[in-house]
Design a protein around this motif. Structure first.
Motif, PDB file in Angstrom:
ATOM      1  N   ASP A   1       8.068 120.185  17.729  1.00  0.00           N
ATOM      2  CA  ASP A   1       9.015 119.258  17.105  1.00  0.00           C
ATOM      3  C   ASP A   1      10.313 119.964  16.730  1.00  0.00           C
ATOM      4  N   GLU A   2      10.209 121.190  16.236  1.00  0.00           N
ATOM      5  CA  GLU A   2      11.401 121.952  15.862  1.00  0.00           C
ATOM      6  C   GLU A   2      12.268 122.262  17.082  1.00  0.00           C
ATOM      7  N   VAL A   3      11.632 122.730  18.164  1.00  0.00           N
ATOM      8  CA  VAL A   3      12.372 123.063  19.383  1.00  0.00           C
ATOM      9  C   VAL A   3      13.043 121.825  19.959  1.00  0.00           C
ATOM     10  N   TYR A   4      12.295 120.727  20.006  1.00  0.00           N
ATOM     11  CA  TYR A   4      12.841 119.493  20.562  1.00  0.00           C
ATOM     12  C   TYR A   4      14.023 118.992  19.734  1.00  0.00           C
ATOM     13  N   ALA A   5      13.900 119.050  18.423  1.00  0.00           N
ATOM     14  CA  ALA A   5      14.999 118.610  17.546  1.00  0.00           C
ATOM     15  C   ALA A   5      16.232 119.486  17.741  1.00  0.00           C
ATOM     16  N   ASN A   6      16.036 120.787  17.854  1.00  0.00           N
ATOM     17  CA  ASN A   6      17.163 121.696  18.067  1.00  0.00           C
ATOM     18  C   ASN A   6      17.861 121.413  19.395  1.00  0.00           C
ATOM     19  N   ASN A   7      17.071 121.129  20.423  1.00  0.00           N
ATOM     20  CA  ASN A   7      17.654 120.860  21.731  1.00  0.00           C
ATOM     21  C   ASN A   7      18.409 119.533  21.747  1.00  0.00           C
ATOM     22  N   LEU A   8      17.860 118.526  21.077  1.00  0.00           N
ATOM     23  CA  LEU A   8      18.570 117.254  20.972  1.00  0.00           C
ATOM     24  C   LEU A   8      19.900 117.437  20.247  1.00  0.00           C
ATOM     25  N   SER A   9      19.894 118.249  19.207  1.00  0.00           N
ATOM     26  CA  SER A   9      21.114 118.508  18.449  1.00  0.00           C
ATOM     27  C   SER A   9      22.144 119.241  19.312  1.00  0.00           C
ATOM     28  N   PHE A  10      21.689 120.231  20.064  1.00  0.00           N
ATOM     29  CA  PHE A  10      22.589 120.979  20.947  1.00  0.00           C
ATOM     30  C   PHE A  10      23.189 120.052  21.998  1.00  0.00           C
ATOM     31  N   TYR A  11      22.359 119.202  22.581  1.00  0.00           N
ATOM     32  CA  TYR A  11      22.825 118.260  23.602  1.00  0.00           C
ATOM     33  C   TYR A  11      23.862 117.305  23.017  1.00  0.00           C
ATOM     34  N   SER A  12      23.576 116.792  21.823  1.00  0.00           N
ATOM     35  CA  SER A  12      24.482 115.853  21.178  1.00  0.00           C
ATOM     36  C   SER A  12      25.816 116.503  20.843  1.00  0.00           C
ATOM     37  N   ASN A  13      25.792 117.715  20.311  1.00  0.00           N
ATOM     38  CA  ASN A  13      27.032 118.421  19.984  1.00  0.00           C
ATOM     39  C   ASN A  13      27.850 118.714  21.232  1.00  0.00           C
ATOM     40  N   LYS A  14      27.147 119.026  22.299  1.00  0.00           N
ATOM     41  CA  LYS A  14      27.827 119.397  23.536  1.00  0.00           C
ATOM     42  C   LYS A  14      28.510 118.204  24.192  1.00  0.00           C
ATOM     43  N   TRP A  15      27.819 117.051  24.243  1.00  0.00           N
ATOM     44  CA  TRP A  15      28.303 115.940  25.048  1.00  0.00           C
ATOM     45  C   TRP A  15      28.864 114.777  24.244  1.00  0.00           C
ATOM     46  N   SER A  16      28.479 114.593  23.011  1.00  0.00           N
ATOM     47  CA  SER A  16      28.952 113.484  22.166  1.00  0.00           C
ATOM     48  C   SER A  16      28.649 112.118  22.770  1.00  0.00           C
ATOM     49  N   ASP A  17      29.365 111.738  23.819  1.00  0.00           N
ATOM     50  CA  ASP A  17      29.181 110.421  24.440  1.00  0.00           C
ATOM     51  C   ASP A  17      29.017 110.598  25.949  1.00  0.00           C
ATOM     52  N   PRO A  18      27.856 111.079  26.398  1.00  0.00           N
ATOM     53  CA  PRO A  18      27.695 111.375  27.832  1.00  0.00           C
ATOM     54  C   PRO A  18      27.858 110.162  28.728  1.00  0.00           C
ATOM     55  N   HIS A  19      27.356 109.019  28.305  1.00  0.00           N
ATOM     56  CA  HIS A  19      27.448 107.834  29.145  1.00  0.00           C
ATOM     57  C   HIS A  19      28.886 107.330  29.226  1.00  0.00           C
ATOM     58  N   GLY A  20      29.629 107.466  28.137  1.00  0.00           N
ATOM     59  CA  GLY A  20      31.022 107.048  28.147  1.00  0.00           C
ATOM     60  C   GLY A  20      31.862 107.849  29.125  1.00  0.00           C
ATOM     61  N   MET A  21      31.560 109.146  29.269  1.00  0.00           N
ATOM     62  CA  MET A  21      32.320 109.978  30.194  1.00  0.00           C
ATOM     63  C   MET A  21      32.188 109.506  31.624  1.00  0.00           C
ATOM     64  N   LEU A  22      31.035 108.939  31.964  1.00  0.00           N
ATOM     65  CA  LEU A  22      30.805 108.487  33.331  1.00  0.00           C
ATOM     66  C   LEU A  22      31.473 107.154  33.620  1.00  0.00           C
ATOM     67  N   LEU A  23      32.120 106.562  32.629  1.00  0.00           N
ATOM     68  CA  LEU A  23      32.811 105.294  32.813  1.00  0.00           C
ATOM     69  C   LEU A  23      34.321 105.440  32.692  1.00  0.00           C
ATOM     70  N   LEU A  24      34.818 106.675  32.604  1.00  0.00           N
ATOM     71  CA  LEU A  24      36.248 106.893  32.459  1.00  0.00           C
ATOM     72  C   LEU A  24      36.990 106.497  33.734  1.00  0.00           C
ATOM     73  N   ASP A  25      38.263 106.160  33.586  1.00  0.00           N
ATOM     74  CA  ASP A  25      39.060 105.697  34.719  1.00  0.00           C
ATOM     75  C   ASP A  25      39.096 106.720  35.848  1.00  0.00           C
ATOM     76  N   TRP A  26      39.174 108.013  35.510  1.00  0.00           N
ATOM     77  CA  TRP A  26      39.311 109.035  36.539  1.00  0.00           C
ATOM     78  C   TRP A  26      38.129 109.005  37.499  1.00  0.00           C
ATOM     79  N   GLN A  27      36.932 108.706  36.980  1.00  0.00           N
ATOM     80  CA  GLN A  27      35.766 108.736  37.853  1.00  0.00           C
ATOM     81  C   GLN A  27      35.556 107.405  38.554  1.00  0.00           C
ATOM     82  N   CYS A  28      35.929 106.326  37.928  1.00  0.00           N
ATOM     83  CA  CYS A  28      35.727 105.012  38.519  1.00  0.00           C
ATOM     84  C   CYS A  28      36.686 104.760  39.680  1.00  0.00           C
ATOM     85  N   SER A  29      37.885 105.337  39.611  1.00  0.00           N
ATOM     86  CA  SER A  29      38.897 105.003  40.601  1.00  0.00           C
ATOM     87  C   SER A  29      39.226 106.130  41.567  1.00  0.00           C
TER      88      SER A  29
END
Length: 442
Positions: free
Chosen positions: A264-292
């Motif tokens: 549980d500790e390792v998983y929580a730490n990894n989720l935190s690292f992922y969240s800090n790194k990407w913030s809004d990962p799904h939003g990045m894949l919808l940006l104008d630069w990638q869509c067009s």
């Protein structure tokens, strides 16, 4: 000896020392680059298995590969300091390339070591608790090579999270193999694009690995690093594919389960690292630069900033600007950002520049705003607080403050611009953090 003779001898000695030092540095860099670029690969698949204290599962996995794999392959096993006889097994086994680590480097660290050792034109990451089946690799290869946009391919299985899970009813491994023999019939109609592939079995081309780079070793032990890798692949325009015509058995997270109370500790730490790194990962894949925009052969370095100082595993540092890396002669006093050798060598090599020149460029880009122009590398803050950097004719958004800090750019004050001034620029790929690389030779 007169003063003129002393001066002449001193000049000769200084010249000789300088020549020797420059020659040694140039030879070292040339040897390193030559070894990376001249490696001879074989037309086959490097199967990389990270393992930790699960010898029984590992043996069953290896035996299934030997029995059910007809395509050319090499087997690479990275042992993360197991204490159950795995090291002895690897030393006595035939036809296996291996590395035995003195400490547990986690899934990402072990995979990276395997990728470094691999010589195949295709690369496959496989969990040690997987059991492969009839036609497994031929089916996955057929899927991967059918479309240049297919970046990473994975099979379906009996134990996994997400869309790769299917219902099965076999009672033992003999029944499993009979089931898979009927199931594993190559069929392009059963290949599906997905948003997520789990890392228990991932196949990709070497050329795409060179574009994408290594796994992020900032994740502890295991979990989330496969999501991170898949997201990075999608940012480069690669598609993640589930080959639903291919089934392999998966016992399921046996190494992670062995962590017991630490899981549980390792998983929580990894989720935190992922969240800090990407913030809004799904939003990045919808940006104008990638869509067009068309994204021909984007590389990870296209999502790195310009006008920064980077460092590889050695102490050698480079100034990055306009897609070129310039070796720095001396110590700049600025903290360099560690990048992998693959990322480093994706920038073309420029001439050596002095520390004084690096400091002059840093000041011109980040501190001297007298001309009020958005020159190459300059940071720009929008009204919503987001920060961009100019690279060529485009502006690239830093995905979050974490990314600015990782690239050592958070101490500089960006210029302010209003939306009207920004209309002359296109938006390019967002700027992302580099993966954490801990091993010295990667």
């Amino acid at each position: 000896m007169n003063n003129g003779a002393y001066a002449n001898q001193g000049y000769k000695d200084g010249y000789a020392k300088g020549f020797d030092a420059g020659y040694a540095d140039g030879y070292s860099r040339g040897k390193t680059e030559g070894s990376i670029r001249s490696t001879t690969y074989f037309e086959g698949t490097s199967i990389i298995i990270p393992t930790y204290n699960q010898l029984g599962y590992l043996k069953e996995c290896v035996e299934s590969i030997v029995r059910y794999t007809n395509e050319p392959y090499e087997l690479i096993i990275i042992d993360n300091a197991s204490a159950d006889g795995t090291a002895e097994y690897l030393k006595s086994a035939q036809g296996i390339r291996f590395r035995i680590n003195p400490e547990n480097l986690g899934f990402a660290g072990a995979v990276n070591q395997g990728l470094l050792m691999a010589k195949g034109t295709t690369l496959l990451i496989l969990n040690n608790d997987a059991v492969v089946t009839t036609n497994w690799l031929s089916n996955l290869l057929a899927c991967l090579h059918s479309n240049s946009q297919f970046g990473i391919v994975g099979p379906v299985t009996n134990y996994i999270s997400g869309d790769q899970l299917i219902d099965v009813s076999y009672a033992d491994m003999a029944e499993m193999q009979r089931f898979s023999q009927l199931y594993n019939q190559s069929d392009a109609r059963r290949w599906f694009v997905t948003k997520r592939l789990t890392g228990f079995c991932m196949l990709f081309r070497r050329e795409d690995f060179i574009r994408l780079g290594y796994f992020d070793e900032g994740f502890e032990i295991g979990n989330c690093e496969d999501d991170d890798y898949g997201l990075r692949a999608r940012l480069l325009g690669m598609q993640l594919i589930i080959a639903k015509d291919t089934f392999i058995h998966h016992y399921g997270s046996v190494s992670m389960k062995s962590l017991n109370s630490r899981f549980d500790e390792v998983y929580a730490n990894n989720l935190s690292f992922y969240s800090n790194k990407w913030s809004d990962p799904h939003g990045m894949l919808l940006l104008d630069w990638q869509c067009s925009a068309e994204m021909p052969n984007l590389k990870t370095i296209d999502s790195y900033p310009t006008c920064v100082i980077v460092q590889e595993s050695s102490s050698k540092t480079y100034w990055i600007e306009n897609g070129t890396r310039y070796p720095i002669d001396g110590t700049s006093g600025k903290q360099a950002v560690r990048v992998s050798r693959i990322d480093l060598y994706n920038w073309q090599l420029g001439e050596v520049i002095s520390v004084e020149e690096v400091n002059r460029r840093l000041n011109a880009v980040y501190r001297a705003f007298d001309d009020n122009r958005v020159i190459e590398g300059r940071l720009v803050r929008m009204q919503d607080g987001s920060v961009y950097q100019r690279k060529g004719a485009k502006l690239h958004r830093f995905i979050n403050p974490f990314t600015l800090a990782v690239w050592q750019l958070d101490s500089y004050q960006p210029m302010s611009m209003n939306p009207c001034e920004l209309q002359v620029y296109e938006e390019g790929p967002p700027i992302i953090p580099p993966p954490v690389i801990k091993a010295e030779n990667i």
